[in-house]
Write a protein that holds these residues in place. Structure first.
Motif, mmCIF file in Angstrom:
data_model
loop_
_atom_site.group_PDB
_atom_site.id
_atom_site.type_symbol
_atom_site.label_atom_id
_atom_site.label_comp_id
_atom_site.label_asym_id
_atom_site.label_seq_id
_atom_site.Cartn_x
_atom_site.Cartn_y
_atom_site.Cartn_z
ATOM 1 N N SER A 100 84.914 7.478 -74.625
ATOM 2 C CA SER A 100 85.745 6.280 -74.640
ATOM 3 C C SER A 100 85.008 4.942 -75.020
ATOM 4 O O SER A 100 85.401 4.159 -75.563
ATOM 5 N N THR A 122 84.199 5.509 -78.719
ATOM 6 C CA THR A 122 85.040 5.380 -79.735
ATOM 7 C C THR A 122 85.818 4.481 -79.714
ATOM 8 O O THR A 122 86.850 3.952 -80.577
ATOM 9 N N PHE A 123 85.940 3.616 -78.693
ATOM 10 C CA PHE A 123 86.894 2.373 -78.191
ATOM 11 C C PHE A 123 85.830 1.174 -77.845
ATOM 12 O O PHE A 123 85.847 0.244 -78.490
ATOM 13 N N PHE A 176 85.100 -1.723 -80.338
ATOM 14 C CA PHE A 176 86.206 -2.880 -79.891
ATOM 15 C C PHE A 176 85.612 -4.309 -79.395
ATOM 16 O O PHE A 176 85.988 -5.232 -79.975
ATOM 17 N N ILE A 180 90.178 3.715 -71.160
ATOM 18 C CA ILE A 180 90.418 2.750 -71.898
ATOM 19 C C ILE A 180 90.942 1.630 -71.161
ATOM 20 O O ILE A 180 90.336 0.413 -71.459
ATOM 21 N N THR A 236 96.890 -1.165 -72.540
ATOM 22 C CA THR A 236 96.227 -0.594 -73.591
ATOM 23 C C THR A 236 96.945 -0.414 -74.906
ATOM 24 O O THR A 236 96.359 -0.270 -75.882
ATOM 25 N N TYR A 286 96.123 -2.970 -77.824
ATOM 26 C CA TYR A 286 94.914 -2.732 -78.625
ATOM 27 C C TYR A 286 95.063 -2.057 -79.944
ATOM 28 O O TYR A 286 94.411 -2.361 -80.792
ATOM 29 N N VAL A 332 89.275 3.394 -83.374
ATOM 30 C CA VAL A 332 89.849 2.654 -82.236
ATOM 31 C C VAL A 332 91.309 2.786 -82.097
ATOM 32 O O VAL A 332 91.812 2.992 -80.850
ATOM 33 N N THR A 333 91.935 2.744 -83.117
ATOM 34 C CA THR A 333 93.419 2.801 -83.000
ATOM 35 C C THR A 333 93.920 4.260 -82.665
ATOM 36 O O THR A 333 94.908 4.456 -81.917
ATOM 37 N N THR A 362 92.123 6.634 -81.014
ATOM 38 C CA THR A 362 91.650 6.718 -79.482
ATOM 39 C C THR A 362 92.957 6.444 -78.708
ATOM 40 O O THR A 362 93.132 6.801 -77.696
ATOM 41 N N VAL A 363 93.385 4.887 -78.922
ATOM 42 C CA VAL A 363 94.172 4.364 -78.081
ATOM 43 C C VAL A 363 95.718 4.754 -78.330
ATOM 44 O O VAL A 363 96.308 5.285 -77.084
#
Length: 504
Positions: free
Chosen positions: A48, A51-52, A56, A223, A407, A410, A446-447, A449-450
């Motif tokens: 995370s 990938t985030f 981010f 996250i 989360t 995001y 990012v999107t 992953t979330v």
């Protein structure tokens, strides 16, 4: 103007990094992660982070540098990148997530205080006015939000002092964890309490996290642990030499936090055996931090050859120190997060969204809005705490509500990044993603992953027959989305009436 200048001088690099650290790094996330997943939490934190969190964080740095003169924070970023409706719904959802966080923390903050006083968590036996423990914690939570609001309404200077103390307290607590774990490891001849094998990094000792879906749902927890860095985006206009200091502060904090979490989870296994310490029914998400730190003190005593009774006393004092540090950290984060999101929401959105009294700013603080927020938080605390559940279920429900609520926004912030990069009329003095393609990839990663993390988390309880938890996680974000859409619809109607009036 004089007060604004003084504020900007306070937010140099070190105070900014401390504010980010206080807002993002939650010491509790490490023992909680070890409680949920053991060593197998570490790969998920690394995943995370890649990938985030790190992409981010760089997005936030680029946004912050490009819109350094905008007081609206994330609202201004999304509004100038995509449009007003997207920005308002996204910002309102994001703000609402911190309302949920405050509801959680209002009640949870008394657990560290209990550890300071008694050396252990005694909140499950607290009672005021004949109320049960959960209701008592709810009542104390209302007292807490009243005290915070009263203090925060007096100005930004009070907030920065408190957050700096909180950041220092967390840093000291991490030093205790690091040094203590190393000493225990040496005393035990290099043997960790939780055996280290290849399997322990892929399989959770917690039977509740035995299924693939449950493991995937843990991603939202990681996250959430990295969340909060966007809050300081609203403070760009109050940072000295913001084009350089703000991106640098975010970058430094992001790297420290990403490494710190993984190392901290590993260190927990040095002195905690999951089955011996954490398998008890009395251990839950609210008190696991102090159970872990008390065990650290006990193991230190045993490592130095002290008697069991002396080791238990050492454990109680380490739990007291952990309680004091966490209480100060919670306090620092609470003051920052009770002010910064509200500031961005009120100052960033068009004034016609709000009644005049609510949008009034005094001493750089939206005082009236702060008190309205206080009433809303207090109402939610009453609603949840008087729902008739035990302390363990109460805290687990609050954690679930907070993780998902905090989360989801995001998705909005990350989703606006590619359109932001595409707009050539926006000056971008600081850029990590040099090309549009790289920024598009970052946005997608990012999107996704979330999005997937929240999907897994929401559906996982329902697959095990716990539909109530799934509904709680859906209800909060859904309610606030509907409220945001209604408010935006009223804004559009009001704007059209004003335009028709002018034409007439």
């Amino acid at each position: 103007m004089k007060s604004d200048v003084n504020v900007s001088k306070k937010l140099t690099l070190v105070p900014l990094v401390l504010m980010i650290f206080t807002s993002v790094f939650g010491f509790a996330n490490m023992p909680r992660s070890f409680y949920l997943m053991g060593y197998s939490a570490i790969p998920w934190y690394i995943l995370s982070a890649i990938t985030f969190f790190i992409p981010f964080a760089f997005m936030m740095a680029e946004y912050g540098a490009a819109f350094k003169n905008e007081k609206g924070g994330i609202y201004s970023w999304m509004e100038k990148s995509i449009g007003l409706k997207y920005a308002f719904v996204g910002t309102f959802m994001w703000y609402a997530s911190y309302v949920v966080w405050m509801v959680n923390t209002c009640s949870a903050i008394w657990i560290p205080l209990s550890n300071v006083i008694f050396g252990k968590d005694t909140t499950s036996s607290w009672s005021l006015l004949g109320l049960n423990s959960t209701q008592t914690l709810g009542l104390l939570g209302i007292v807490w939000i009243l005290l915070v609001t009263l203090t925060a309404s007096r100005g930004f200077e009070k907030i920065t002092k408190i957050t700096s103390i909180g950041g220092t307290a967390v840093a000291l607590l991490n030093i205790v964890l690091l040094v203590g774990a190393v000493v225990v490891l040496i005393a035990n001849g290099g043997h960790a309490a939780q055996p280290i094998t290849a399997e322990t990094f892929t399989q959770s000792p917690n039977p509740k996290y035995g299924s693939p879906l449950a493991v995937l749902s843990f991603l939202v927890f990681t996250i959430f642990a990295y969340g909060g860095i966007e809050v300081v985006g609203g403070l760009v206009d109050q940072t000295e030499n913001s084009e350089v200091t703000f991106p640098k502060g975010i970058t430094i904090a992001a790297i420290i936090i990403a490494i710190g979490y993984s190392l901290g989870i590993f260190l927990c296994g040095i002195f905690v055996n999951w089955n011996d310490v954490l398998a008890s029914k009395n251990v839950h998400m609210g008190n696991v931090v102090y159970v872990v730190m008390k065990n650290l003190g006990y193991q230190l005593g045993q490592g130095f050859g002290f008697s069991q009774s002396t080791s238990l006393i050492i454990g109680a004092w380490v739990a007291r120190f952990a309680g004091l540090s966490m209480f100060l950290a919670f306090t620092g984060a609470f003051f920052t997060l009770s002010y910064a999101p509200l500031k961005q929401l009120i100052e960033g959105t068009p004034a016609t969204f709000w009644p005049k009294k609510m949008s009034k700013i005094e001493n750089n603080i939206p005082k009236n809005a702060l008190w309205i927020q206080c009433v809303i938080v207090a109402a939610f605390v009453l609603l949840v705490s008087f729902g008739g559940e035990g302390a363990s279920q109460f805290f687990n429900k609050l954690v679930l509500m907070t993780n998902v609520a905090m989360t989801l926004p995001y998705l909005f912030i990350g989703g606006a990044f590619a359109p932001f990069k595409k707009k050539t009329d926006i000056k971008k003095p600081f850029q990590v993603f040099k090309s549009y393609n790289s920024s598009l990839i970052a946005t997608i990663v990012v999107t996704l992953t979330v999005g997937f993390a929240n999907l897994f988390t929401i559906i996982e309880p329902a697959t095990n027959g716990d539909m109530q938890s799934t509904l709680w996680m859906i209800s909060g974000p859904l309610f606030f989305t509907i409220v945001a859409l209604i408010m935006y619809s009223n804004y559009e109607k009001k704007t059209k009436k004003e335009q028709n009036y002018k034409v007439a």
